[in-house]
Design a protein around this motif. Structure first.
Motif, PDB file in Angstrom:
ATOM      1  N   LYS A   1      41.516  38.538  43.738  1.00 17.87           N
ATOM      2  CA  LYS A   1      40.129  38.907  44.031  1.00 17.87           C
ATOM      3  C   LYS A   1      39.322  39.112  42.762  1.00 17.87           C
ATOM      4  O   LYS A   1      38.110  38.887  42.728  1.00 17.87           O
ATOM      5  CB  LYS A   1      40.088  40.205  44.847  1.00 17.87           C
ATOM      6  N   ARG A   2      39.995  39.544  41.698  1.00 16.25           N
ATOM      7  CA  ARG A   2      39.315  39.831  40.436  1.00 16.25           C
ATOM      8  C   ARG A   2      39.323  38.640  39.485  1.00 16.25           C
ATOM      9  O   ARG A   2      39.019  38.791  38.308  1.00 16.25           O
ATOM     10  CB  ARG A   2      39.972  41.062  39.793  1.00 16.25           C
TER      11      ARG A   2
ATOM     12  N   GLU B   1      47.113  39.929  45.818  1.00 20.11           N
ATOM     13  CA  GLU B   1      45.809  39.615  46.422  1.00 20.11           C
ATOM     14  C   GLU B   1      44.673  40.281  45.650  1.00 20.11           C
ATOM     15  O   GLU B   1      43.607  39.679  45.449  1.00 20.11           O
ATOM     16  CB  GLU B   1      45.797  40.072  47.880  1.00 20.11           C
ATOM     17  N   GLU B   2      44.890  41.536  45.207  1.00 20.91           N
ATOM     18  CA  GLU B   2      43.854  42.243  44.455  1.00 20.91           C
ATOM     19  C   GLU B   2      43.628  41.607  43.086  1.00 20.91           C
ATOM     20  O   GLU B   2      42.495  41.553  42.588  1.00 20.91           O
ATOM     21  CB  GLU B   2      44.235  43.720  44.308  1.00 20.91           C
TER      22      GLU B   2
END
Length: 294
Positions: A110-111, A106-107
């Motif tokens: 996000k980027r 997920e991180e």
């Protein structure tokens, strides 16, 4: 997904813990008196609760995640990423490893990156972890290490006392089932648990510690009041309390192993609902005597 298979994120069950007391002359902290004395079943977590083979795993997982996120967006500094990663790895500790890898994916997304499947991140983490702990496992196989070198102090003694009292022992871990069974055997713990050793499976939705507890209670037709649980993660503490069991928080200091409590674990596990807190099992006789009302 059935409720019993869910592994909840950490949430404080007890917002403002009441004052605690210590069993006289011991490091056994009583948060609330044990409600039941006739325990027939005991369930243990594995890593950090009995086994120290994987001690230091955070120092493998966190740098790997920082590396992946920095490659995704080099504008974020490694120290900033480390603070972020340490926070969510810590908050997810106690759940199956795959949940931490889901958060990593997920991180990455996000980027603006294209994340791998969480199972691929998990496989890379396990590869790196095995490089770190391979010498420990091999040392146990060869006899260079004694099992007690990699056990939380007093583990074998407390298991012996429970077995002498006729308690049926279960082990449930977020570590993959083949690995937890192998490491339990290396530590000589398989003799205590037999086939009642459960770990994560490839489809993570098919396993949870809550399911192990529910299955055991259902199989024997008893209520959770007969269950005594030991763990160092919030997941199992919450699970024990949800069925009405007694929860012993093993707030072990995995680095120094000097019989002192890890303060962060203690606070977290009390807020998860733990009834007792111990640093390890060195005072196993006093602990078992207290739990049986002696």
């Amino acid at each position: 997904m059935p409720h019993e298979l869910e592994e909840p994120d950490f949430r404080p069950i007890v917002e403002s813990p009441a004052p605690t007391r210590f069993l006289p002359g011991t490091a056994i902290e009583i948060v609330r008196p044990a409600a039941n004395r006739g325990f027939r079943y005991a369930l243990f977590d594995f890593d950090g609760t009995l086994s120290l083979i994987r001690a230091g795993w955070q120092n493998v997982m966190i740098p790997m995640m920082v590396e992946i996120l920095h490659d995704t967006d080099p504008r974020e500094s490694p120290p900033t990423l480390e603070a972020l990663v340490r926070e969510f790895v810590t908050e997810l500790t106690g759940k199956q490893t795959i949940y931490q890898m889901i958060r990593l994916a997920e991180e990455v997304q996000k980027r603006g990156g294209r994340p791998l499947e969480p199972q691929r991140y998990k496989a890379e983490y396990i590869r790196r972890l095995m490089q770190r702990i391979g010498e420990r496992r091999e040392g146990l196989r060869s006899g260079r290490y004694r099992p007690d070198d990699w056990l939380v102090p007093g583990s074998r003694e407390v298991l012996d006392l429970l077995r002498q009292r006729g308690v049926e022992l279960y082990l449930a871990s977020g570590t993959d089932q083949p690995d937890v069974r192998e490491e339990a055997a290396l530590l000589g713990l398989d003799a205590y648990f037999g086939e009642r050793i459960f770990g994560a499976v490839e489809d993570y939705r098919r396993f949870s510690k809550a399911k192990v507890i529910q299955d055991a209670l259902r199989e024997h037709g008893v209520s959770g009041a007969f269950l005594l649980g030991f763990g160092d993660g919030y997941v199992e503490i919450v699970n024990f309390k949800e069925v009405g069991g007694t929860a012993v928080a093993v707030a072990s200091d995995e680095v120094f192993r000097g019989g002192r409590v890890d303060a962060w674990k203690r606070d977290r596990l009390i807020r998860a609902g733990a009834d007792l807190v111990i640093p390890d099992y060195r005072q196993y006789r006093e602990l078992i005597d207290y739990l049986w009302g002696a």
